[in-house]
Every structure is written in C-alpha cells, then in structure tokens.
Scaffold this motif. Sequence first.
Motif, PDB file in Angstrom:
ATOM      1  N   ALA A  48       0.776  -1.213  -0.053  1.00 32.15           N
ATOM      2  CA  ALA A  48      -0.036   0.149  -0.012  1.00 32.15           C
ATOM      3  C   ALA A  48       0.806   1.097  -0.130  1.00 32.15           C
ATOM      4  O   ALA A  48       1.586   1.324   1.129  1.00 32.15           O
ATOM      5  CB  ALA A  48      -0.829   0.051   1.205  1.00 32.15           C
ATOM      6  N   THR A  49       0.836   1.865  -1.044  1.00 29.16           N
ATOM      7  CA  THR A  49       1.953   2.972  -1.284  1.00 29.16           C
ATOM      8  C   THR A  49       1.228   4.403  -1.712  1.00 29.16           C
ATOM      9  O   THR A  49       1.250   4.714  -2.942  1.00 29.16           O
ATOM     10  CB  THR A  49       2.921   2.944  -2.380  1.00 29.16           C
ATOM     11  N   GLY A  50       0.275   4.766  -0.747  1.00 25.66           N
ATOM     12  CA  GLY A  50      -0.525   5.931  -0.966  1.00 25.66           C
ATOM     13  C   GLY A  50      -1.582   5.854  -2.255  1.00 25.66           C
ATOM     14  O   GLY A  50      -2.262   4.608  -2.404  1.00 25.66           O
ATOM     15  N   TYR A  51      -1.372   6.902  -2.988  1.00 27.06           N
ATOM     16  CA  TYR A  51      -1.996   6.613  -4.469  1.00 27.06           C
ATOM     17  C   TYR A  51      -1.397   5.784  -5.566  1.00 27.06           C
ATOM     18  O   TYR A  51      -2.484   5.295  -6.297  1.00 27.06           O
ATOM     19  CB  TYR A  51      -2.122   8.032  -4.971  1.00 27.06           C
ATOM     20  N   TYR A  52      -0.260   5.510  -5.407  1.00 29.00           N
ATOM     21  CA  TYR A  52       0.450   4.989  -6.521  1.00 29.00           C
ATOM     22  C   TYR A  52      -0.062   3.630  -6.855  1.00 29.00           C
ATOM     23  O   TYR A  52      -0.135   2.994  -7.872  1.00 29.00           O
ATOM     24  CB  TYR A  52       2.043   4.971  -6.347  1.00 29.00           C
ATOM     25  N   HIS A  53      -0.462   2.637  -5.767  1.00 34.82           N
ATOM     26  CA  HIS A  53      -0.850   1.361  -5.997  1.00 34.82           C
ATOM     27  C   HIS A  53      -2.161   1.033  -6.413  1.00 34.82           C
ATOM     28  O   HIS A  53      -2.375   0.166  -6.834  1.00 34.82           O
ATOM     29  CB  HIS A  53      -0.576   0.537  -4.576  1.00 34.82           C
ATOM     30  N   TYR A  54      -3.079   1.970  -6.121  1.00 37.05           N
ATOM     31  CA  TYR A  54      -4.279   2.015  -6.068  1.00 37.05           C
ATOM     32  C   TYR A  54      -4.898   1.595  -7.644  1.00 37.05           C
ATOM     33  O   TYR A  54      -5.651   0.794  -7.768  1.00 37.05           O
ATOM     34  CB  TYR A  54      -5.148   3.286  -5.830  1.00 37.05           C
ATOM     35  N   LEU A  55      -4.431   2.561  -8.714  1.00 38.79           N
ATOM     36  CA  LEU A  55      -4.934   2.264 -10.003  1.00 38.79           C
ATOM     37  C   LEU A  55      -4.451   0.962 -10.625  1.00 38.79           C
ATOM     38  O   LEU A  55      -5.467   0.283 -11.214  1.00 38.79           O
ATOM     39  CB  LEU A  55      -4.285   3.597 -10.830  1.00 38.79           C
ATOM     40  N   LEU A  56      -3.423   0.424 -10.216  1.00 39.74           N
ATOM     41  CA  LEU A  56      -2.981  -0.978 -10.657  1.00 39.74           C
ATOM     42  C   LEU A  56      -3.676  -1.941 -10.194  1.00 39.74           C
ATOM     43  O   LEU A  56      -4.337  -2.973 -10.763  1.00 39.74           O
ATOM     44  CB  LEU A  56      -1.615  -1.041 -10.467  1.00 39.74           C
ATOM     45  N   ALA A  57      -3.921  -1.818  -8.681  1.00 40.75           N
ATOM     46  CA  ALA A  57      -4.727  -2.787  -7.905  1.00 40.75           C
ATOM     47  C   ALA A  57      -6.390  -2.878  -8.678  1.00 40.75           C
ATOM     48  O   ALA A  57      -6.652  -4.149  -8.763  1.00 40.75           O
ATOM     49  CB  ALA A  57      -4.685  -2.493  -6.379  1.00 40.75           C
ATOM     50  N   GLN A  58      -6.667  -1.782  -8.768  1.00 36.30           N
ATOM     51  CA  GLN A  58      -8.232  -1.737  -9.425  1.00 36.30           C
ATOM     52  C   GLN A  58      -8.050  -2.490 -10.675  1.00 36.30           C
ATOM     53  O   GLN A  58      -9.215  -3.017 -11.197  1.00 36.30           O
ATOM     54  CB  GLN A  58      -8.777  -0.395  -9.370  1.00 36.30           C
ATOM     55  N   PHE A  59      -7.174  -2.100 -11.534  1.00 33.04           N
ATOM     56  CA  PHE A  59      -6.951  -2.461 -13.122  1.00 33.04           C
ATOM     57  C   PHE A  59      -7.016  -4.025 -13.148  1.00 33.04           C
ATOM     58  O   PHE A  59      -7.853  -4.632 -13.542  1.00 33.04           O
ATOM     59  CB  PHE A  59      -6.040  -2.011 -13.801  1.00 33.04           C
ATOM     60  N   LEU A  71     -10.871   8.205   0.973  1.00 30.87           N
ATOM     61  CA  LEU A  71      -9.485   8.280   1.263  1.00 30.87           C
ATOM     62  C   LEU A  71      -8.494   9.608   0.703  1.00 30.87           C
ATOM     63  O   LEU A  71      -7.873  10.102   1.438  1.00 30.87           O
ATOM     64  CB  LEU A  71      -8.747   7.163   0.586  1.00 30.87           C
ATOM     65  N   GLN A  72      -9.145   9.886  -0.415  1.00 30.32           N
ATOM     66  CA  GLN A  72      -8.718  11.331  -0.793  1.00 30.32           C
ATOM     67  C   GLN A  72      -9.016  12.372  -0.014  1.00 30.32           C
ATOM     68  O   GLN A  72      -8.190  13.305   0.262  1.00 30.32           O
ATOM     69  CB  GLN A  72      -9.025  11.451  -2.390  1.00 30.32           C
ATOM     70  N   LEU A  73     -10.171  12.569   0.501  1.00 29.70           N
ATOM     71  CA  LEU A  73     -10.601  13.686   1.282  1.00 29.70           C
ATOM     72  C   LEU A  73      -9.774  13.562   2.568  1.00 29.70           C
ATOM     73  O   LEU A  73      -9.313  14.507   3.062  1.00 29.70           O
ATOM     74  CB  LEU A  73     -12.152  13.327   1.426  1.00 29.70           C
ATOM     75  N   LEU A  74      -9.477  12.577   3.102  1.00 31.48           N
ATOM     76  CA  LEU A  74      -8.874  12.636   4.276  1.00 31.48           C
ATOM     77  C   LEU A  74      -7.557  12.761   4.252  1.00 31.48           C
ATOM     78  O   LEU A  74      -6.788  13.645   5.082  1.00 31.48           O
ATOM     79  CB  LEU A  74      -8.920  11.047   5.003  1.00 31.48           C
ATOM     80  N   ALA A  75      -6.807  12.477   2.806  1.00 34.22           N
ATOM     81  CA  ALA A  75      -5.426  12.785   2.706  1.00 34.22           C
ATOM     82  C   ALA A  75      -5.352  14.260   2.660  1.00 34.22           C
ATOM     83  O   ALA A  75      -4.381  14.811   3.295  1.00 34.22           O
ATOM     84  CB  ALA A  75      -4.969  12.153   1.514  1.00 34.22           C
ATOM     85  N   LEU A  76      -6.321  15.037   1.763  1.00 33.57           N
ATOM     86  CA  LEU A  76      -6.258  16.411   1.763  1.00 33.57           C
ATOM     87  C   LEU A  76      -6.489  17.153   2.882  1.00 33.57           C
ATOM     88  O   LEU A  76      -5.896  17.993   3.353  1.00 33.57           O
ATOM     89  CB  LEU A  76      -7.216  16.741   0.476  1.00 33.57           C
ATOM     90  N   MET A  77      -7.563  16.441   3.942  1.00 34.86           N
ATOM     91  CA  MET A  77      -8.032  17.221   5.214  1.00 34.86           C
ATOM     92  C   MET A  77      -6.762  17.349   5.883  1.00 34.86           C
ATOM     93  O   MET A  77      -6.214  18.068   6.837  1.00 34.86           O
ATOM     94  CB  MET A  77      -8.868  16.418   5.703  1.00 34.86           C
ATOM     95  N   ASP A  78      -6.014  16.154   5.812  1.00 35.07           N
ATOM     96  CA  ASP A  78      -4.709  16.189   6.888  1.00 35.07           C
ATOM     97  C   ASP A  78      -3.587  17.180   6.345  1.00 35.07           C
ATOM     98  O   ASP A  78      -2.946  17.688   7.263  1.00 35.07           O
ATOM     99  CB  ASP A  78      -4.079  14.623   6.387  1.00 35.07           C
ATOM    100  N   ILE A  79      -3.509  17.365   5.138  1.00 38.79           N
ATOM    101  CA  ILE A  79      -2.609  18.427   4.748  1.00 38.79           C
ATOM    102  C   ILE A  79      -3.017  19.728   5.163  1.00 38.79           C
ATOM    103  O   ILE A  79      -2.243  20.450   5.754  1.00 38.79           O
ATOM    104  CB  ILE A  79      -2.419  18.374   3.227  1.00 38.79           C
ATOM    105  N   TYR A  80      -4.129  20.032   4.984  1.00 32.68           N
ATOM    106  CA  TYR A  80      -4.675  21.148   5.492  1.00 32.68           C
ATOM    107  C   TYR A  80      -4.887  21.506   6.964  1.00 32.68           C
ATOM    108  O   TYR A  80      -4.682  22.547   7.528  1.00 32.68           O
ATOM    109  CB  TYR A  80      -6.259  21.588   4.987  1.00 32.68           C
ATOM    110  N   LEU A  81      -5.001  20.280   7.691  1.00 37.22           N
ATOM    111  CA  LEU A  81      -4.769  20.506   9.063  1.00 37.22           C
ATOM    112  C   LEU A  81      -3.390  21.003   9.567  1.00 37.22           C
ATOM    113  O   LEU A  81      -3.196  21.805  10.463  1.00 37.22           O
ATOM    114  CB  LEU A  81      -5.346  19.278  10.042  1.00 37.22           C
TER     115      LEU A  81
END
Length: 321
Positions: free
Chosen positions: A53-64, A124-134
């Motif tokens: 699990a590497t943030g966003y990088y693994h997600y597209l390949l796993a889904q495909f 998950l994207q929302l949580l990641a962005l919220m973490d940056i803003y916090l």
Amino acid sequence: MNKDMEIHGVDISKDVFDVVDCSGNHFQYPNTLKGFKGYLKVLGKDILVVMEATGYYHYLLAQFLYGSGIKVSVVNPLSVKRFRQMKLSKVKTDKSDAMTIRDYGRVNEVPLYDGKGKEQAESLQLLALMDIYLKQRTQIKNKLHGEKVLGIPSNAVHRSLQRMLKDLDRELGSLNERLLCLVKGSQREQLTNLKSIPGLGDRTVALLIVLTEGFTKFENAGQLCNYAGITPTIRRSGSSVRGKSRISKMGNRKLRNLLFLCAFSACRHNKGCREIYERITAKGKSKKLALIAVSNKLLKQAFAIAKSGLPYDENYVSKLN
C-alpha cells in the motif's frame, strides 16, 4: 502459506512499477494504463499479485488487475519492512524490493484485495487532503502566536495569516461535509449507531468507517486496537530488563490522535469509559495512561456496535467489554 501459488511481487513508484515473477525474472513497466495492459498480457488467471500500500500509486494498478479478474493482495509496507530486516538484506533496489514483496507473499497469509468502490477511494482522498490542510492550519496558528510574542506584529502579516486561517477552516468544513455525505450514502445505519457512543464525534466515526471499510477489515476488536497503535508493548527479558510498558504507536497515527481527544469527553459522558478511567487513576497511575485505556475501550465499543448492528446501550456494551 502460499508456497504452492504462482506469486508476483510488485514494487510501485510514481512513474514505473517493477515486477519479479515466481521464477525470479524482473520486468519494469510504466505506471500508466498502457503499462497495466502490457503487464496483464503476461499474467495467467491463477497468479497472485502482491504489492505494498503506497498511498495513491498502488491504487490504479490494484483496481485494474482486480477488474481484469486477477487475484491481488495489497499488504502493509511496515510488515514487508520488518520481513526485509528479518532476512538481514543489505541490498535495496526496486528489483530487490519487488523480490522481497514476492517472498513475503509466499510465506505469509495475505488478504485478497476486494476492489474498493469509488466512494471509498474518494473518502481516502478527502482524508489525505484534510490531513494536509490540518497541518497547514497548525503552522499558521504557530506563526500567529510567534508574531504576537515578537511584540511588534506586522498588520499586513497578521491580516494575511488570518485570511489563510479562515480559508483553511472553510475548506476543511466543506471537505468534512463531503466525507460525511459519502459515508451516509454507503453506511448510514452504521454511522448512526456509532455516533450514539458517548464521546465519539462525527469526524472520528467517519474516519473509523472509511479506514476499516465498514469494519470488514478486522475479525476482532484486538486487531482494530493494534491497527490504531494503542495496545501496550511489554519490554521484559531475564532479570535485568524491566522496561516500562508503552503503547506500540505502530498503527494509524491520525486515528490514534483522534481517539485520544475523544477520550476526554468519553470520561465524562460514557459510563464504561468513566469506570475504567476512575479505576486506573485510583491506583495512582497517570492520567495519560488512563486516557489511553479509555481510547482502547472506545474502539472496542465501536467494534461491538458495528458488528451487532445495534445502537449504543451502556449496560449491554459494558458486558461485552
């Protein structure tokens, strides 16, 4: 164990992903749809592809791959790191990382990827962005405090920082509303039941549901507590080593911090949590230790309610825990 299966190990980065197959052959593909299709051509239906699990990088390949009927497992990178250290490996390249991931999949029971939906991915994207803003909000608050301590604050700097703080608060509120909307759409009943636990707020409940995929990722409350990193670690060896017990802190830091904040409210309004807090502090233990125990209790209550499908009842939950 998966020794009899054909397993591929995949190490993913921003631009490429490296593959080591069951025979030790190494391939590299671009981390794009074209690369995914090229990799799919060499895969059979009975192959298990293991990746971290590497943030966003693994997600597209796993889904495909999942959508193409290939068995996929997404594993915890910390577990792979510990596995690599156990092997005393001194080489760390993309190829060696892929090989380590493959070997990890061979000797451990790894979970099969179940294809998270679009709502889960957006959450998950929302949580990641919220973490940056916090984090940015904390930096601005610290800067404002520093300007006041300076004693000669610049009006221009002060106004700019205040505007940024308001903008971040507005964005965080908007993102939080969107997150709650997504969770309500997919897990409305579970969200309502969990919010009935005294001490748990909207944000913590939503985070719990998203990170646990509706509490389907864990078989028991102990696994969930381990995931949050609030279980004690004991350091004892022979007659000389008597280390102080501490929480592991090897889990999800965001969830752990939110639970600790919720513990303050739970001590006042949650019967089971209040009893634990009073019992621990009555023994002369620190308040921080008691609050960690309360955080643990809150997670166990949440797990029990999520699995039972029933709202909070202090007498029933007390018996469960």
